[in-house]
Design a protein around this motif. Structure first.
Motif, PDB file in Angstrom:
ATOM      1  N   LYS A   9      30.032  -9.842  -8.476  1.00 32.35           N
ATOM      2  CA  LYS A   9      29.996 -11.210  -9.504  1.00 32.35           C
ATOM      3  C   LYS A   9      28.534 -10.325 -10.897  1.00 32.35           C
ATOM      4  CE  LYS A   9      28.738 -14.440  -7.629  1.00 32.35           C
ATOM      5  NZ  LYS A   9      29.000 -13.779  -7.161  1.00 32.35           N
ATOM      6  N   GLY A  10      27.742 -10.131 -10.804  1.00 33.74           N
ATOM      7  CA  GLY A  10      26.793  -9.258 -10.712  1.00 33.74           C
ATOM      8  C   GLY A  10      26.618  -8.414 -12.409  1.00 33.74           C
ATOM      9  N   THR A  11      27.174  -7.215 -10.753  1.00 33.28           N
ATOM     10  CA  THR A  11      27.662  -6.039 -11.362  1.00 33.28           C
ATOM     11  C   THR A  11      28.392  -5.881 -12.794  1.00 33.28           C
ATOM     12  OG1 THR A  11      27.042  -4.997  -9.385  1.00 33.28           O
ATOM     13  CG2 THR A  11      29.114  -3.742 -10.893  1.00 33.28           C
ATOM     14  N   LEU A  79      28.801 -16.248 -17.334  1.00 33.95           N
ATOM     15  CA  LEU A  79      28.475 -17.147 -16.799  1.00 33.95           C
ATOM     16  C   LEU A  79      28.553 -16.916 -14.663  1.00 33.95           C
ATOM     17  CD1 LEU A  79      28.361 -20.442 -17.546  1.00 33.95           C
ATOM     18  CD2 LEU A  79      26.528 -19.269 -17.491  1.00 33.95           C
ATOM     19  N   ASP A  80      27.348 -15.845 -14.541  1.00 30.27           N
ATOM     20  CA  ASP A  80      27.732 -15.477 -13.374  1.00 30.27           C
ATOM     21  C   ASP A  80      26.968 -16.288 -12.282  1.00 30.27           C
ATOM     22  OD1 ASP A  80      26.328 -13.799 -10.878  1.00 30.27           O
ATOM     23  OD2 ASP A  80      25.520 -12.244 -12.189  1.00 30.27           O
ATOM     24  N   GLY A  81      27.617 -17.182 -11.013  1.00 32.45           N
ATOM     25  CA  GLY A  81      27.935 -17.644 -10.285  1.00 32.45           C
ATOM     26  C   GLY A  81      27.472 -19.286 -10.314  1.00 32.45           C
ATOM     27  N   GLN A 155      15.403  -5.082  -1.117  1.00 32.25           N
ATOM     28  CA  GLN A 155      16.315  -5.827  -0.577  1.00 32.25           C
ATOM     29  C   GLN A 155      16.259  -7.636  -0.666  1.00 32.25           C
ATOM     30  OE1 GLN A 155      16.732  -3.008   2.569  1.00 32.25           O
ATOM     31  NE2 GLN A 155      19.531  -3.034   2.072  1.00 32.25           N
ATOM     32  N   ARG A 156      17.285  -8.244  -1.265  1.00 32.95           N
ATOM     33  CA  ARG A 156      16.780  -9.289  -1.127  1.00 32.95           C
ATOM     34  C   ARG A 156      16.398 -10.179   0.264  1.00 32.95           C
ATOM     35  NH1 ARG A 156      21.747 -11.574  -5.683  1.00 32.95           N
ATOM     36  NH2 ARG A 156      21.949 -13.079  -3.975  1.00 32.95           N
ATOM     37  N   PRO A 157      16.009 -10.962   0.495  1.00 31.85           N
ATOM     38  CA  PRO A 157      15.873 -11.365   1.693  1.00 31.85           C
ATOM     39  C   PRO A 157      17.245 -12.234   2.550  1.00 31.85           C
ATOM     40  CG  PRO A 157      14.461 -12.693   0.098  1.00 31.85           C
ATOM     41  CD  PRO A 157      14.801 -12.157  -0.580  1.00 31.85           C
TER      42      PRO A 157
HETATM   43 MG    MG Z   1      24.338 -11.699  -7.861  1.00 33.99          MG
END
Ligand code: MG
Ligand code: AP5
Length: 215
Positions: A9-11, A79-81, A155-157
């Motif tokens: 989604k973000g990409t 809108l993402d997420g 890196q996201r936790p």
């Molecule tokens: Mg994302």
């Protein structure tokens, strides 16, 4: 953009927002910025995010509503997420109808479970503006450094294996309700998310160029 954690989604939202000239508004990015600031909002949402749980609807709706009221979003946004629950989808419909607007398209990015795991386990994100990379599928030009703003990659936790499992388990059932909500309204646009980043973008652009299916 609707889709499982790691679906892309973000990409895609980042690329498409540039192509359409509207802002990319990501609930997860807004929450992570609040956590990094150590604000009261950040302290509140951190408790949910680190468990892989959804942030309560009321709080999420308030944050998105404030962001959508910013001047740069008057002509629309990707809108993402958000929305991630039926209640959020209904709140968004209400927010937009008060402005004489509506959701034009709900792009549903579908990706199989094994691929989601591969994507999340290799993801790196920049500290500056959350630009998204993957160690195999979308490597930065210089390891550990963002191509766009030179900030450090981390890196996201919540990409740790046990948190990924919790995110999938808790967040997929409400996501399917959001898909149903937009299917009922005739604005769902399913996209095969398992191609390359470029193939998915072209599929999304082709889909949104089609005449509206509403009504
Ligand atoms: Mg994302
Ligand atoms: P959020 O940040 O939204 O996380 P998410 O939905 O779990 O989605 P991700 O950001 O993990 O994945 P993505 O689909 O954006 O994939 P990406 O493009 O990065 O939310 C985080 C947390 O905040 C939630 O768990 C929740 O606690 C809270 N929250 C947020 N919104 C909320 C809401 N509305 N209500 C309540 N709580 C909320 O891609 C993933 C990787 O794959 C990257 O490495 C990328 O380079 C790679 N990749 C992308 N596309 C491709 C491709 N086509 N081929 C190969 N690799 C690809």
């Amino acid at each position: 953009m609707v889709g499982a954690p790691g679906a892309g989604k973000g990409t895609q939202a980042e690329i498409i927002s540039h192509r359409l000239g509207v802002p990319h508004i990501a609930s997860g990015d807004l929450f992570r910025a609040a956590v990094n600031d150590g604000s009261p909002l950040g302290r509140e949402v951190k408790r949910y995010m680190e468990r892989g749980a959804l942030v309560p609807d009321e709080l999420t709706i308030r944050v998105i509503s404030e962001r959508l009221n910013a001047p740069d979003a008057v002509d629309g946004a990707i809108l993402d997420g958000f929305p991630r629950t039926r209640a959020q989808a209904e709140a968004l419909d209400k927010m937009l109808s008060q402005r004489g607007a509506a959701v034009a398209a709900a792009i549903y990015v579908e990706v199989g479970l094994d691929e989601l795991m591969r994507r999340l386990s290799g993801r790196w994100v920049c500290r500056g503006a959350e630009h998204v990379y993957h160690e195999v599928f979308r490597p930065p030009r210089r390891p550990g450094v963002c191509d766009f703003d030179g900030s450090e990659l981390y890196q996201r936790p919540d990409d740790r294996l046990e948190t990924v499992r919790a995110r999938l388990e808790r967040q997929l059932p409400p996501m399917y309700e959001v898909v149903d909500h937009y299917t009922d309204r005739g604005v769902i646009l399913p996209v095969r998310g398992d191609g390359t980043i470029e193939q998915v973008t072209e599929d999304v652009m082709r889909q949104i160029a089609q005449p509206a299916r509403r009504g």
